[in-house]
Design an enzyme around this catalytic site. Sequence first.
Site, PDB file in Angstrom:
ATOM      1  CE  LYS A 540      -2.024  -1.707   3.670  1.00 54.21           C
ATOM      2  NZ  LYS A 540      -3.306  -1.807   3.644  1.00 54.21           N
ATOM      3  NE  ARG A 541       1.746   6.616  -2.205  1.00 53.55           N
ATOM      4  CZ  ARG A 541       1.494   7.820  -3.339  1.00 53.55           C
ATOM      5  NH1 ARG A 541       0.664   7.505  -4.325  1.00 53.55           N
ATOM      6  NH2 ARG A 541       2.247   8.782  -2.754  1.00 53.55           N
ATOM      7  CE  LYS A 546      -2.415   3.802   2.962  1.00 52.11           C
ATOM      8  NZ  LYS A 546      -3.717   3.206   3.095  1.00 52.11           N
TER       9      LYS A 546
END
Length: 813
Positions: A540-541, A546
């Site tokens: 993911k980014r 995150k």
Amino acid sequence: MAKPLTDQDKKKQISVRGLAGVENVADLKTNFNRHLHFTLVKDRNVATKRDYYFALANTVRDHLVGRWIRTQQHYYEKDPKRVYYLSLEFYMGRTLQNTMVNLALENACDEATYQLGLDMEELQDIEEDAGLGNGGLGRLAACFLDSMASLGLAAYGYGIRYEFGIFNQKIVNGWQVEEADDWLRYGNPWEKARPEYMRPVHFYGRVEHTVDGVQWVDTQVVLALPYDTPVPGYRNNIVNTMRLWSAKAPCDFNLKDFNVGGYIQAVLDRNLAENISRVLYPNDNFFEGKELRLKQEYFVVAATLQDIIRRFKASKFGSTDFVRMDLSMLPDKVAIQLNDTHPALAIPELMRILLDIEKLTWEKSWDIVIRTCAYTNHTVLPEALERWPVDLFQNLLPRHLEIIYEINRRHLELRIHISLAFAHIYNLQSELWFHASFRFKDFYEMDPQKFQNKTNGITPRRWLVMCNPGLAEVLAERIGEDYIRDLDQLKKLLDFVNDDALIRDVAKVKQENKIKFAAHLEEHYKVKINPSSMFDVQVKRIHEYKRQLLNCLHIITLYNRIKKEPNKSWTPRTIMIGGKAAPGYHTAKMIIKLITAIGDIVNNDPVVGDRLKVIFLENYRVTLAEKVIPAADLSEQISTAGTEASGTGNMKFMLNGALTIGTMDGANVEMAEEAGEENLFIFGMRVPDVEAMEKKGYDAMEYYNRIPELKQAMDQISGGFFSPDHPALFKDLVTMLMHHDRFKVFADYEAYIKCQDKVGALYKNPKEWTKKVIHNIAGCGKFSSDRTISQYAREIWGMEPSLEKIAAPDDPR
């Protein structure tokens, strides 16, 4: 217990890849050779692989064009309500294989290319990704287009045809380096320029208030040139349109420039206008208040609304005569969906058109706008919400600022964002949004019926049938293939949870995918990994929220444990982390460097061997996702509770047979509801816990001093163990984690490590692991974008989805 399909039943079905009939194959070969001969090779005697790719792409496109034209004729004949999906991002990836899947051509094309002595996978690898998005937002838009076509909705995607999409990421000495994504350099066989629908877009100038009304004058004009890409539905012969605008300077230079010798400069200055569609801003969940970005946002909105009103006024296919002039009917025939705040200028722009051009009253215009436009919010992070300086806005869009001031005057007590003030429905991604939506609290309490939640989804065509055909076939053998259109039918798999044959087949497909991906890694990364190890994946980014850093701390902890007890029976793991960092996001770039630095130490330690490997997946994009997701055993979804509005990567892993380790954040909450929380690895703080910690105050040092393994890992990072040539390299990361960590990594460390221990223990029992996998796949029905779009259609747009097929071009109508 449901019975598996008999061989006779299977023969009645079309394979999920489509039939490969003799006639189909022969026709495809003929058309392929025709395209190769006349269109591509011309005066050259030898064709390149790229020539072969273009020949195949054009052959497949031939099957689209007739359906595309017939679909538009069908819409004009039926005159349905149309939905316009406005997004600054469409992360489409590759088109060839997806088109073959949706047209049931994959087997036939495979056979045709084989007979021609070509390798289908090699040809597919030549296609450039259309990377016109940063991550989840743009990929969601792409899935929605697929579902809107598959559900028979008269739908159009509108965005910008960026000349350069999301940058290509190179890892050089462990650091991210950005390279321009020149995805159009060889041409794009899937698009069609439509200069006949070019539209002027105005900037700057001033506003005159006269007795005849308001006029926006002395503006600078940029032309918006549309490029159309066909979007096929799944085997229903419907092909919708994604229209992307490219900025072009007008040809009428100011003639005085010629007289003073400024001709060359006048031509060169055209670039300033055309820069609008030059490059995608590479920020994900971060607002950057640049004038060029505001120009992009208004450019797509202004061009699109002109197109929408033109299409509304014309009622016959191909007609240029306007026959429907009463704009009060607009909400009955048009729904405009704003994908996040970026196209929010659609609201004052539509007001401007109705007030200044169509000469309607404010009250009438207002009523039309609020019944036509709907808005979806995709983030709860304050840094992602858009705020523009008044001076910049007034200079660029003076009339729109006047309209916004009037909106503000009429809604002063709300003090709410423009898109919230005018959309008739505000869609919030995930129920968790309500916990964090303090910014909209007053507005919600005043008008709660306008707020809805629509859980996001993914298209099962790309994210199962296309990227994981082995698993798609295994599922079809048990429950039929109607689940591809109706993902809820996966619930039927619950009858087979204890079926040894299904357990064996699901595990076999996973292992085949892992072997294939291991070969890919060996070829591209020159690293040999153990395909029997657990593939533990976080892609993911790269962003603090995150929490790739939490993953890093687990890797270091595992490493230290193996070093301490090298003779213990450890569950072997290959931990893969991938994602791009925004070029100006220093902390994210340092996180990438830390991951690669940890990998350098772990992967070269002979004591560890193949029991633990760490790989940073370079240049993560749609095409790489299609390879790694089917091979993953464990999906890492570990953001701080209350920060991820939804997420869709988590759904893709779940559908492809990976188990999730995650917090109760975003769509993980609903995934646990659908599959049973006992079939996911849920850990850590929940939203009320995070809120309580916010009030009390988060003290990272308390965890550091109390948990020896955490202290050891942090001391290694800060002491240069992973950066011996530069001991202070990660000083900023250490300072952030110890003193300024908004996302409370240490607070979830202990629970995460314990949960990972459970993961490792269960992986040693393949049968029980695979049973949980089947439970997860069976619980995926809710996460189809078909379900999401059906809800949008019925509850927001006032439209009815349909699974009806229309006649193919060669069928009688």
